[in-house]
Design a protein around this motif. Structure first.
Motif, PDB file in Angstrom:
ATOM      1  N   GLN A 115     -10.742  -4.544  10.247  1.00 37.60           N
ATOM      2  CA  GLN A 115      -9.300  -4.357  10.066  1.00 37.60           C
ATOM      3  C   GLN A 115      -8.616  -5.665  10.428  1.00 37.60           C
ATOM      4  O   GLN A 115      -8.377  -5.967  11.579  1.00 37.60           O
ATOM      5  CB  GLN A 115      -8.764  -3.216  10.934  1.00 37.60           C
ATOM      6  N   ASN A 116      -8.329  -6.457   9.381  1.00 40.15           N
ATOM      7  CA  ASN A 116      -7.836  -7.822   9.585  1.00 40.15           C
ATOM      8  C   ASN A 116      -8.790  -8.601  10.488  1.00 40.15           C
ATOM      9  O   ASN A 116      -8.368  -9.369  11.345  1.00 40.15           O
ATOM     10  CB  ASN A 116      -6.418  -7.809  10.156  1.00 40.15           C
ATOM     11  N   TRP A 140      -3.432  -4.153   7.524  1.00 37.02           N
ATOM     12  CA  TRP A 140      -4.002  -2.981   6.863  1.00 37.02           C
ATOM     13  C   TRP A 140      -3.729  -1.765   7.743  1.00 37.02           C
ATOM     14  O   TRP A 140      -3.779  -1.826   8.969  1.00 37.02           O
ATOM     15  CB  TRP A 140      -5.498  -3.109   6.654  1.00 37.02           C
ATOM     16  N   PHE A 164      -8.643   3.076   1.633  1.00 36.47           N
ATOM     17  CA  PHE A 164      -7.594   2.088   1.441  1.00 36.47           C
ATOM     18  C   PHE A 164      -6.215   2.757   1.380  1.00 36.47           C
ATOM     19  O   PHE A 164      -6.097   3.943   1.096  1.00 36.47           O
ATOM     20  CB  PHE A 164      -7.842   1.295   0.156  1.00 36.47           C
ATOM     21  N   LYS A 165      -5.198   1.962   1.625  1.00 35.31           N
ATOM     22  CA  LYS A 165      -3.806   2.445   1.649  1.00 35.31           C
ATOM     23  C   LYS A 165      -3.471   3.176   0.353  1.00 35.31           C
ATOM     24  O   LYS A 165      -3.827   2.751  -0.738  1.00 35.31           O
ATOM     25  CB  LYS A 165      -2.850   1.268   1.842  1.00 35.31           C
ATOM     26  N   LYS A 198      -1.527  -4.134   1.141  1.00 36.54           N
ATOM     27  CA  LYS A 198      -2.434  -3.554   2.134  1.00 36.54           C
ATOM     28  C   LYS A 198      -3.712  -3.042   1.468  1.00 36.54           C
ATOM     29  O   LYS A 198      -4.820  -3.222   1.990  1.00 36.54           O
ATOM     30  CB  LYS A 198      -1.737  -2.411   2.869  1.00 36.54           C
ATOM     31  N   ARG A 199      -3.566  -2.408   0.320  1.00 42.64           N
ATOM     32  CA  ARG A 199      -4.718  -1.819  -0.357  1.00 42.64           C
ATOM     33  C   ARG A 199      -5.650  -2.908  -0.889  1.00 42.64           C
ATOM     34  O   ARG A 199      -6.867  -2.867  -0.665  1.00 42.64           O
ATOM     35  CB  ARG A 199      -4.229  -0.915  -1.497  1.00 42.64           C
ATOM     36  N   ALA A 202      -7.300  -4.993   2.043  1.00 44.26           N
ATOM     37  CA  ALA A 202      -8.445  -4.319   2.670  1.00 44.26           C
ATOM     38  C   ALA A 202      -9.667  -4.379   1.768  1.00 44.26           C
ATOM     39  O   ALA A 202     -10.813  -4.501   2.238  1.00 44.26           O
ATOM     40  CB  ALA A 202      -8.093  -2.874   2.998  1.00 44.26           C
TER      41      ALA A 202
END
Length: 340
Positions: A115-116, A140, A164-165, A198-199, A202
């Motif tokens: 996560q990042n 994310w 994912f988002k 974000k999606r 990630a």
């Protein structure tokens, strides 16, 4: 080996901190257990598994109590559960954990969250917000879960479970949404853009991790599955696949990842309904090594419902709005083919 992916949609006890005896949860168990048994899986990648506090009067970390109750009295009762956790603590997250449930014969060699981790949060300047400082870090919303498994003396199996988002727009200060309404079309568009960042971000991080495995191993067994919140031809899926058609570089052929759902008839190739349309948002994508032993895939979507229509509440449809997917692999046959 049978591997499944299933977004069980907010698996939890009813109420803020309920217990397994409540009727709504028991109805979910009654519906979900036969669905899980039908998968006959050795490994299941679950998404949207909520964590519950210790029972009343007991002290302990938040754990996957609801999932363990669901798996009780099934073929998965003694499966090992590897999950996302609350950072720096033994507790799992309150909402939407990723879980890899594996048969006890598979040794869990490593569990890691992304996560990042490989991609720094992009710095973005909001254009529709009323914030005094428009600069934000676009992080994310959820981690991806990596689990390395090994069966006996076989090569390691690298499993990545992702969620994912969603395409729902990210809230923007001063723009909404408030009471499900946005202040302007531009505000909604910027929220949608943030969710897209974000999606796709990630997915990029997941692809970077995959390439790290290819750097370390010549012919690795890699399996990525979960809720991508993207159709097969959208960027998050295409980023994971890394097709030669996109890179234009034949030297990268061995790094291409392959979606097992392509083996399923188009009429059955969907995991979710939205406003009457069939969507394939859940995916299982594997490396060439696993594709060589691939024997078939199924999507159990006969009972999936359209939760986007009016009055389609969870208590009316206790199963899930996603259908599970399962892929079958025969590593023994693959080894025989190599010898012959």
């Amino acid at each position: 080996m049978r591997v499944a992916t299933f977004n069980v949609e907010n698996l939890d006890f009813s109420g803020p901190e309920g217990d397994e005896s409540d009727s709504a949860f028991q109805e979910r168990v009654r519906i979900l257990r036969p669905m899980l048994e039908r998968l006959r899986a050795d490994i299941i990648c679950f998404q949207e598994v909520h964590g519950q506090a210790a029972p009343e009067g007991q002290i302990g970390a938040r754990s996957l109590r609801a999932l363990r109750v669901l798996l009780r009295e099934t073929r998965y009762a003694d499966f090992v559960l590897s999950s996302t956790t609350l950072k720096g603590r033994a507790d799992v997250e309150r909402y939407r954990n990723l879980v890899v449930a594996s048969h006890p014969e598979y040794v869990v060699e490593e569990v890691r969250e992304l996560q990042n981790t490989l991609v720094n949060p992009p710095r973005y300047s909001l254009v529709t917000s009323n914030r005094d400082d428009p600069l934000i870090d676009v992080k994310w919303e959820r981690p991806s879960l990596y689990v390395r498994l090994r069966l006996g003396q076989n090569d390691a199996l690298h499993v990545l479970n992702v969620h994912f988002k969603s395409k729902n727009p990210t809230p923007v200060a001063g723009q909404g949404p408030e009471n499900y309404q946005w202040r302007s079309p531009s505000g909604w568009a910027e929220g949608y853009f943030l969710s897209s960042m974000k999606r796709v971000g990630a997915a990029l991080e997941t692809r970077l991790f995959i390439d790290g495995i290819f750097d370390a191993e010549t012919d690795p067994k890699i399996l990525v599955c979960g809720d991508f919140n993207a159709e097969p031809d959208e960027v998050p899926v295409m980023a994971i696949r890394g097709r030669t058609e996109e890179t234009g570089n034949p030297e990268l052929n061995r790094r291409v990842m392959h979606p097992v759902a392509l083996s399923i008839a188009d009429s059955r190739r969907f995991t979710l309904y939205h406003h009457g349309a069939r969507n394939l948002l859940d995916h299982m994508v594997v490396s060439r090594r696993l594709m060589a032993s691939f024997r078939g895939a199924e999507i159990h979507n006969e009972m999936v419902h359209d939760e986007s229509v009016a009055f389609a509440t969870d208590d009316k449809y206790p199963e899930s709005d996603h259908a599970p997917m399962v892929g079958a692999f025969d590593e023994a046959a693959y080894e025989v083919d190599l010898e012959t």
